[in-house]
Enzyme design. Structure first.
Site, PDB file in Angstrom:
ATOM      1  N   ALA A 173       0.832  -1.072   0.048  1.00  0.00           N
ATOM      2  CA  ALA A 173       0.085   0.135  -0.017  1.00  0.00           C
ATOM      3  C   ALA A 173       1.007   1.330  -0.184  1.00  0.00           C
ATOM      4  CB  ALA A 173      -0.957  -0.097   1.200  1.00  0.00           C
ATOM      5  N   GLY A 201       0.198  -5.081   0.619  1.00  0.00           N
ATOM      6  CA  GLY A 201      -1.015  -5.172  -0.136  1.00  0.00           C
ATOM      7  C   GLY A 201      -0.463  -5.839  -1.494  1.00  0.00           C
ATOM      8  N   GLU A 239      -1.438  -9.420  -1.113  1.00  0.00           N
ATOM      9  CA  GLU A 239      -2.773  -9.542  -1.046  1.00  0.00           C
ATOM     10  C   GLU A 239      -3.406  -9.642  -2.174  1.00  0.00           C
ATOM     11  OE1 GLU A 239      -4.044  -7.783   3.422  1.00  0.00           O
ATOM     12  OE2 GLU A 239      -2.894  -6.506   2.241  1.00  0.00           O
ATOM     13  N   GLU A 250       3.199  -5.967   7.490  1.00  0.00           N
ATOM     14  CA  GLU A 250       2.426  -4.869   8.035  1.00  0.00           C
ATOM     15  C   GLU A 250       2.757  -4.676   9.551  1.00  0.00           C
ATOM     16  OE1 GLU A 250      -0.047  -5.911   4.574  1.00  0.00           O
ATOM     17  OE2 GLU A 250       1.110  -6.806   5.860  1.00  0.00           O
TER      18      GLU A 250
END
Length: 260
Positions: free
Chosen positions: A63, A109, A112, A132
């Site tokens: 992210a 991310g 993910e 994270e």
């Protein structure tokens, strides 16, 4: 065609290409463009399979932390956290075989996004992980759920609690990667694999994907009922008639399918 996400279709295979230099950071704009890309490949009947790709250098490093860092709980609990879930759900819901082609890093991310795919082709030099925890947070775009379903709770906890990077050989050993190939061959291998699904019985493939994915969320009895309903429904398709007629008249593996 978005600013940072492109969809290219060739010979029935759609490539959803991330292109936000330098590391394909997944800011809100990229997330929205991925939703649009997922919708496009879903609705395009010319697409039989999909490859998720970030380019030769990196899949996606995660992210956009600079965008996310200033947000308060009130700000994050609304739109941004919902968008994280929405864009990965959109990718996971593509009703066609999806292969993530991973080079460089697929972290946070980025991993993910890869977890929304049905299969993952990983380069020998790639690193994947959910780091994270090192930022004082947890995965928010499906990592705690999809990673656990893929590799099991103990391995998912190991990766998420530690935030460590996982090399390709370990990713293959724990089921996080499905194929490991030289870095230069990752995209070509993913496309070759995707092409094996093109021209197949698209309605049956969609039904199989839906039955498997939905069955993971429910008890066995409910999962079996999902399977039964999907199985019976396929007897209303041209592909079932063609497939069974061909099997009886010509033997297995010779049917031609229309996707209807």
């Amino acid at each position: 065609m978005g600013e940072f996400v492109r969809v290219e279709v060739e010979d029935g295979v759609a490539t959803i290409r991330l292109d936000r230099p330098k590391m394909n950071a997944l800011n809100a704009q990229v997330q929205r463009e991925l939703i649009d890309a997922a919708r496009r490949v879903t609705e395009d009947d010319a697409v039989g399979a999909v490859v998720l790709y970030g380019g030769e250098r990196v899949f996606a490093a995660g992210a956009d932390i600079k965008e996310m860092a200033p947000l308060s709980y009130a700000e994050m609990s609304g739109g941004p956290s919902e968008l994280l879930q929405e864009f990965t759900r959109a990718l996971a819901a593509i009703p066609k075989p999806v292969i993530a082609a991973i080079t460089g890093y697929a972290l946070g991310g980025g991993l993910e996004v890869a977890l929304t795919a049905d299969f993952r082709v990983v380069g020998e030099g790639a690193k994947v992980g959910q780091p994270e925890i090192q930022l004082g947070i947890i995965p928010g775009a499906g990592g705690t759920q999809r990673l656990t379903r893929l590799v099991g709770p103990a391995r998912a906890k190991d990766l998420i609690f530690s935030g460590r990077h996982v090399a390709a050989d370990e990713a293959l050993a724990i089921g996080l990667a499905d194929r490991v190939v030289p870095d230069a061959d990752v995209y070509a291998e993913a496309v070759r694999w995707a092409r094996t699904f093109v021209g197949g019985p698209a309605v049956a493939i969609r039904a199989a994907k839906q039955a498997i994915d939905a069955g993971l969320e429910v008890d066995l009895a409910t999962g079996l009922e999902i399977e039964r309903v999907q199985f019976a429904a396929l007897f209303g398709t041209e592909d079932q008639k063609n497939g069974m007629r061909s099997f009886i008249e010509e033997g297995p593996g010779k049917a031609t399918f229309t996707g209807r």
